[in-house]
Scaffold this motif. Structure first.
Motif, short mmCIF file in Angstrom:
data_model
loop_
_atom_site.label_atom_id
_atom_site.label_comp_id
_atom_site.label_asym_id
_atom_site.label_seq_id
_atom_site.Cartn_x
_atom_site.Cartn_y
_atom_site.Cartn_z
N ASN A 42 -10.82 -1.44 6.43
CA ASN A 42 -11.38 -0.98 5.16
C ASN A 42 -12.89 -1.25 5.14
OD1 ASN A 42 -11.64 -0.11 2.56
ND2 ASN A 42 -10.66 -1.89 1.61
N LYS A 94 -14.70 -3.81 0.98
CA LYS A 94 -13.58 -4.77 0.92
C LYS A 94 -12.99 -4.99 -0.46
CE LYS A 94 -13.70 -5.82 5.32
NZ LYS A 94 -12.75 -5.10 6.17
N THR A 147 -12.67 -2.34 -2.69
CA THR A 147 -12.08 -1.08 -3.15
C THR A 147 -10.95 -0.69 -2.21
OG1 THR A 147 -14.25 -0.43 -3.96
CG2 THR A 147 -12.61 1.31 -3.76
N ALA A 148 -9.86 -0.20 -2.78
CA ALA A 148 -8.71 0.17 -1.96
C ALA A 148 -9.04 1.37 -1.08
CB ALA A 148 -7.52 0.50 -2.87
N ASP A 182 -7.90 4.68 1.38
CA ASP A 182 -6.86 5.69 1.24
C ASP A 182 -5.54 5.23 1.86
OD1 ASP A 182 -8.19 7.79 -0.15
OD2 ASP A 182 -9.38 8.15 1.64
N MET A 236 -4.54 2.19 2.17
CA MET A 236 -3.93 1.16 1.31
C MET A 236 -3.16 1.81 0.16
SD MET A 236 -6.72 -1.79 0.79
CE MET A 236 -7.11 -2.96 2.07
N CYS A 237 -3.78 2.82 -0.47
CA CYS A 237 -3.11 3.50 -1.58
C CYS A 237 -1.80 4.11 -1.10
CB CYS A 237 -4.01 4.57 -2.16
SG CYS A 237 -5.42 3.88 -3.02
N PHE A 258 0.04 3.13 1.41
CA PHE A 258 1.02 2.07 1.67
C PHE A 258 1.63 1.56 0.36
CE2 PHE A 258 1.63 -2.63 1.90
CZ PHE A 258 2.85 -2.58 2.55
N CYS A 266 1.79 2.99 -2.58
CA CYS A 266 2.60 3.98 -3.28
C CYS A 266 3.93 4.24 -2.58
CB CYS A 266 1.82 5.28 -3.46
SG CYS A 266 0.42 5.05 -4.55
N ALA A 288 5.18 10.48 -3.90
CA ALA A 288 4.08 9.54 -3.62
C ALA A 288 3.32 9.98 -2.37
CB ALA A 288 4.65 8.13 -3.43
N LEU A 309 1.21 13.24 -3.13
CA LEU A 309 0.07 12.96 -4.02
C LEU A 309 -1.01 12.18 -3.29
CD1 LEU A 309 1.71 12.11 -7.46
CD2 LEU A 309 0.28 14.06 -6.89
N CYS A 310 -0.62 11.19 -2.48
CA CYS A 310 -1.62 10.40 -1.76
C CYS A 310 -2.34 11.24 -0.72
CB CYS A 310 -0.97 9.19 -1.09
SG CYS A 310 -0.60 7.89 -2.25
N LEU A 313 -4.88 13.38 -2.56
CA LEU A 313 -6.00 12.65 -3.16
C LEU A 313 -6.92 11.96 -2.14
CD1 LEU A 313 -4.04 11.14 -6.15
CD2 LEU A 313 -5.89 12.80 -6.30
N ARG A 314 -6.57 12.03 -0.87
CA ARG A 314 -7.43 11.43 0.16
C ARG A 314 -8.84 12.00 0.10
NH1 ARG A 314 -4.55 8.63 4.23
NH2 ARG A 314 -6.45 8.18 5.32
N LYS A 315 -9.80 11.19 0.57
CA LYS A 315 -11.20 11.65 0.54
C LYS A 315 -11.43 12.82 1.48
CE LYS A 315 -13.63 7.46 -0.77
NZ LYS A 315 -13.78 6.24 0.01
N ILE A 358 -8.48 -6.87 -3.41
CA ILE A 358 -8.96 -5.56 -3.86
C ILE A 358 -9.14 -5.57 -5.38
CG2 ILE A 358 -8.33 -3.12 -4.08
CD1 ILE A 358 -8.98 -3.83 -1.24
N LYS A 378 -10.90 -2.62 -7.09
CA LYS A 378 -10.76 -1.22 -7.53
C LYS A 378 -9.57 -0.59 -6.83
CE LYS A 378 -15.63 -0.43 -8.50
NZ LYS A 378 -16.77 -0.49 -7.57
N TYR A 389 -6.56 5.52 -7.08
CA TYR A 389 -5.45 6.31 -7.63
C TYR A 389 -4.08 5.67 -7.40
CZ TYR A 389 -5.64 7.92 -2.75
OH TYR A 389 -5.69 7.96 -1.39
N SER A 422 5.25 8.89 -9.39
CA SER A 422 6.38 9.08 -8.48
C SER A 422 7.60 8.31 -8.95
CB SER A 422 6.03 8.76 -7.02
OG SER A 422 5.04 7.81 -6.93
#
Lengths: 187, 170
Positions: A119, A122, A124-125, A127, A129-130, A132, A134, A177, A180-181, A184-186, B139, B141, B144, B152
């Motif tokens: 990451n 450090k 901010t989550a 992509d 991580m989100c 995982f 979710c 999940a 959606l993830c 929403l990825r960058k 973490i 922030k 989403y 979900s």
């Protein structure tokens, strides 16, 4: 969060009881609740030991690693930025799949540490991580061991009848999940 | 369906024997692992059962479920399950205690018992999971993660309602 929920539940009930003039009922209800919790745990203990025992046979026969190996390839596609985290992520999801959540947590903690290594920011989550978190939050369960144990303890005729519906609805939330993830990825 | 689990168990034991696992002691070790978990959740269950019993006897539970029922009606969820819908994302042991409470009030083999079992089995303690893992990594922030996990979960609940209705009334 549980702090406020619990405190709120107690205070609202006491106020509500007092307003209908049922002061004696408060202590009776609290004692009854405490008593019920012991009955519940004792009833639960038997079938929980049964399932944990059987699942451990599967674990010691190497079935968990085997399952994890099958899932590794498709899962690594979902985590393109952090190759090293795929192994603990797979074990975490496999343990959830078999209904051993106590085994899933240590793998999950290892996974998030590995994800943190790749990451950039450090605090901010990432992509990955989100993704995982979710996937974990909608984990697919083949054996909902705890619920089956509770159903058996409560005298159900078919404690295992929930396996198929649980499987179907957890797949639905897992796919939701995942999609959606991905969206929403960058990049 | 009633053959599925017994056959699975027989196959598992045969497979483990082929793999030269001492099945007996593996079972005993696994069953032993259940005890610390049970010991850990006992005080949690006790705390929740006290507040639940109090909520029910004071009539406050009825007021809360009545307030929430229009919202849940749109999802097709019976109002008796409303408390489970609210508590489930926060705490596994609390919702387990609640599930047991639902079973003893409405019966385990009724539609309410069936649907609440499926909801419990197919959803996770998302707020707890998010707090635990993001907390462990430091973490702040979460981007989403929370909305996606919530959406979900709700999709899972919605599918659970459809599947439960289909299987229960077929």
């Amino acid at each position: 969060m549980m702090n406020f929920l619990w405190a709120g539940m107690i205070i609202i009930s006491i106020i509500s009881s007092l307003s209908i003039g049922d002061g004696d009922g408060i202590i009776n209800a609290m004692t009854q609740g405490a008593l019920d919790s012991v009955t519940l745990i004792i009833q639960l203990a038997g079938s929980y030991m049964l399932w944990m025992g059987l699942v451990n046979i599967a674990k010691e026969a190497g079935l968990m690693e085997k399952l994890a190996n099958i899932m590794k390839k498709p899962l690594s596609k979902l985590f393109p930025d952090s190759r090293s985290a795929v192994a603990p992520i797979t074990l975490n999801l496999t343990a959830n799949f078999l209904g051993i959540s106590s085994a899933a947590t240590p793998f999950g903690l290892e996974a998030i540490q590995e994800l943190q290594k790749s990451n950039i920011d450090k605090t901010t989550a990432s992509d990955d991580m989100c993704m995982f978190i979710c996937l974990n939050a909608s984990a697919i369960e083949l054996l909902p061991t705890t619920v089956m144990s509770l159903r058996a303890a409560s005298g159900s005729n078919q404690p295992q009848s929930i396996i198929l519906p649980v499987f179907v609805s957890s797949i639905a939330s897992f796919l939701c999940a995942m999609i959606l993830c991905k969206v929403l990825r960058k990049r | 369906m009633s053959y599925f689990l017994p056959i699975l168990i027989a196959l598992l034991i045969i497979y483990a024997l082929i793999k030269k696992v001492n099945v007996y002691s593996a079972f005993v070790r696994g069953a032993g692992n259940a005890l610390p978990v049970l010991k850990e959740i006992t005080p949690l269950i006790c705390a929740i059962m006290i507040s639940l019993s109090l909520l029910r006897s004071s009539g406050a539970l009825e007021i809360i479920t009545n307030i929430l029922s229009p919202l849940l009606n749109t999802l097709g969820i019976d109002k008796e399950i409303a408390p489970l819908f609210i508590l489930r994302p926060f705490s596994g042991s609390a919702s387990l205690a609640l599930l047991s409470d639902i079973f003893s009030h409405y019966g385990v083999d009724t539609f309410i018992g069936f649907l609440s079992s499926i909801m419990m089995g197919s959803t996770e303690t998302i707020f707890y999971t998010i707090a635990l893992y993001f907390g462990a990594a430091g973490i702040k922030k979460t981007r989403y993660a929370v909305p996606v996990a919530l959406i979900s979960s709700i999709v899972g609940v919605y599918v659970a309602v459809i599947v439960a209705k289909y299987l229960f009334y077929k």
